[in-house]
Design an enzyme around this catalytic site. Structure first.
Site, PDB file in Angstrom:
ATOM      1  N   HIS A   1       0.746  -1.194   0.079  1.00 31.76           N
ATOM      2  CA  HIS A   1      -0.110  -0.031   0.089  1.00 31.76           C
ATOM      3  C   HIS A   1       0.783   1.163  -0.138  1.00 31.76           C
ATOM      4  CE1 HIS A   1      -3.656  -2.085   2.002  1.00 31.76           C
ATOM      5  NE2 HIS A   1      -2.989  -2.632   1.410  1.00 31.76           N
TER       6      HIS A   1
ATOM      7  N   GLU B   1       3.187  -0.573   4.082  1.00 31.41           N
ATOM      8  CA  GLU B   1       2.427   0.939   3.618  1.00 31.41           C
ATOM      9  C   GLU B   1       4.257   0.706   3.306  1.00 31.41           C
ATOM     10  OE1 GLU B   1       0.118   1.891   3.594  1.00 31.41           O
ATOM     11  OE2 GLU B   1      -1.269   1.055   4.599  1.00 31.41           O
TER      12      GLU B   1
END
Length: 205
Positions: free
Chosen positions: A42, A134
């Protein structure tokens, strides 16, 4: 529909939702293959996030939601963060506000709850150890920065993949040497069983 809110969840909430074609495809893929270690990527923060992403209540109360393989998930999350040039510093992005990520890792629900995410689905329903990575503060980074992302994450990705060899694995066979699919393997002190694949292979933390 947010695809990372579209998977079945262990607490059977929102089971009336319609599965998107992409979700159905991933679910079918997971059922047909005995994956044991995975990660999804992400943008928007810089941290390695591990299960559980949810609790029974589903309320954003920032409570640590521990899974049976918590120690292993923390190990591989640290492995990824420590090999990244900046993730291990635990510096949050502006959008994260006052949230801190010591060592560059976080328990999912401790950060914020996600119901119907792929990370928990793969682990709970298929025994695949998955974390969410992330990779940077930019939610939608421009293509020109992709070489930098590769440079920053190459070693972390290789070390993470190598972690698949750090744990218990083998084959389940009958006394006659025949491979046994769908056999349950239980490890003492771990409440989560894993199942062997179609070729009798298994892997556990």
């Amino acid at each position: 529909e947010d695809l990372n809110r579209n998977f079945p969840n262990q607490y059977n909430r929102e089971e009336q939702k319609v599965r998107e074609p992409e979700t159905e495809a991933v679910m079918k893929w997971m059922k047909e293959n005995n994956f044991v270690l995975s990660a999804n990527h992400h943008g928007g923060s810089l941290v390695a996030n591990y299960p559980f992403d949810d609790t029974v209540s589903g309320i954003a109360n920032h409570v640590y939601s521990q899974c049976p393989d918590d120690a292993f998930f923390k190990h591989v999350s640290r492995l990824y963060a420590d090999n990244h040039p900046s993730m291990h510093k635990g510096v949050a992005c502006i959008a994260d506000g006052t949230v801190q990520f010591p060592g560059g890792i976080t328990n999912g629900n401790k950060w914020y709850p996600v119901t119907g995410g792929m990370q928990d689905y793969n682990y709970v329903f298929h025994g695949c150890f998955e974390i969410t990575l992330e990779l940077g503060c930019a939610k939608y980074p421009a293509g020109q920065f992709l070489p930098d992302f590769w440079s920053d994450n190459r070693v972390s990705l290789l070390e993470y993949m190598d972690a698949v060899h750090h744990s218990l694995s083998g084959f389940v066979k009958t006394a006659a040497g025949e491979l046994v699919p769908d056999a349950e393997i239980h490890v003492k002190s771990n409440s989560k069983a894993v199942k062997s694949g179609q070729d009798g292979d298994y892997w556990d933390s």
